[in-house]
Design a protein around this motif. Structure first.
Motif, short mmCIF file in Angstrom:
data_model
loop_
_atom_site.label_atom_id
_atom_site.label_comp_id
_atom_site.label_asym_id
_atom_site.label_seq_id
_atom_site.Cartn_x
_atom_site.Cartn_y
_atom_site.Cartn_z
N PRO A 4 0.84 -1.21 0.00
CA PRO A 4 0.00 0.00 0.00
C PRO A 4 0.87 1.26 0.00
O PRO A 4 2.00 1.24 0.49
N MET B 157 -6.22 4.68 -0.04
CA MET B 157 -5.55 3.96 1.04
C MET B 157 -6.35 2.71 1.42
O MET B 157 -5.79 1.62 1.56
N LEU B 158 -7.66 2.87 1.59
CA LEU B 158 -8.51 1.72 1.91
C LEU B 158 -8.46 0.67 0.80
O LEU B 158 -8.33 -0.53 1.05
N PHE C 149 -5.00 -1.12 0.88
CA PHE C 149 -4.84 -2.06 2.00
C PHE C 149 -5.73 -3.29 1.80
O PHE C 149 -5.31 -4.42 2.11
N TYR D 27 -3.99 -5.38 -0.73
CA TYR D 27 -2.80 -5.98 -0.13
C TYR D 27 -3.18 -7.24 0.66
O TYR D 27 -2.53 -8.29 0.55
N HIS D 28 -4.25 -7.16 1.43
CA HIS D 28 -4.67 -8.32 2.22
C HIS D 28 -5.25 -9.41 1.33
O HIS D 28 -5.06 -10.60 1.61
N ILE E 258 -11.01 -5.33 5.42
CA ILE E 258 -9.58 -5.29 5.78
C ILE E 258 -9.37 -6.05 7.09
O ILE E 258 -8.46 -6.88 7.20
N ALA F 147 -7.26 -9.49 7.46
CA ALA F 147 -6.10 -9.48 8.35
C ALA F 147 -6.20 -10.60 9.38
O ALA F 147 -5.22 -11.30 9.64
#
Length: 168
Positions: A8, A17-18, A21, A24-25, A145, A149
């Motif tokens: 991110p 950003m949201l 992320f 990314y997850h 997210i 996670a």
């Protein structure tokens, strides 16, 4: 197969950003499944748990489908593996394959991305019937997210138990 996972950004607006992320997850879960056979992906953590990497992929397909398509987009679509609405059903992966699970997951991720990108703002709302409340797209993205996670922590332990591969 090697999953490409982008880090991110360190500076971005809230939505970017949201989005980054969450992606990314998503990439982390896929990466934890790289280079494993269907049999390895179906290996369970420890009895009586039904938790497996393939079960996590199926579960997250249901989660993506629920929060983006059913809640935000108000689509009247059934869950894939959880006809009674019990998300734990997706973990029962006795005959599941990588192809079947990842195809469904990729479809749901693409639907989710389309819905998020077409929303005019993070303040768009949908109704979450389990909670009996309206929720914003912002909350949905944060919830996803959090969900990824948490389950990526499970995926770390599952993968280490399969072939001792560790790290994110």
């Amino acid at each position: 197969m090697t999953t490409e996972r982008l880090a991110p950004p360190l500076i971005a607006d809230e939505r970017e950003m949201l989005r980054a992320f969450l992606d990314y997850h998503r990439g982390t879960l896929a990466m934890k499944c790289d280079d494993l056979t269907d049999e390895q992906l179906r290996l369970r953590s420890s009895p009586p748990s039904a938790l497996s990497l393939l079960g996590l992929v199926r579960h997250m397909a249901e989660v993506e489908r629920t929060w983006f398509r059913r809640v935000i987009d108000a689509e009247d679509v059934p869950l894939v593996w959880s006809p009674e609405g019990d998300f734990q059903d997706a973990f029962d992966d006795g005959t599941a394959t990588r192809h079947e699970a990842f195809d469904a997951w990729h479809r749901e991720v693409e639907h989710a991305r389309r819905i998020e990108r077409s929303a005019p703002s993070l303040d768009v709302t949908g109704h979450q019937p389990r909670w009996g409340a309206d929720v914003s797209l912002r909350l949905v993205m944060l919830h996803l997210i959090h969900e990824y996670a948490r389950h990526n922590g499970h995926a770390d332990l599952l993968r280490e138990g399969i072939d001792r591969t560790v790290g994110a």
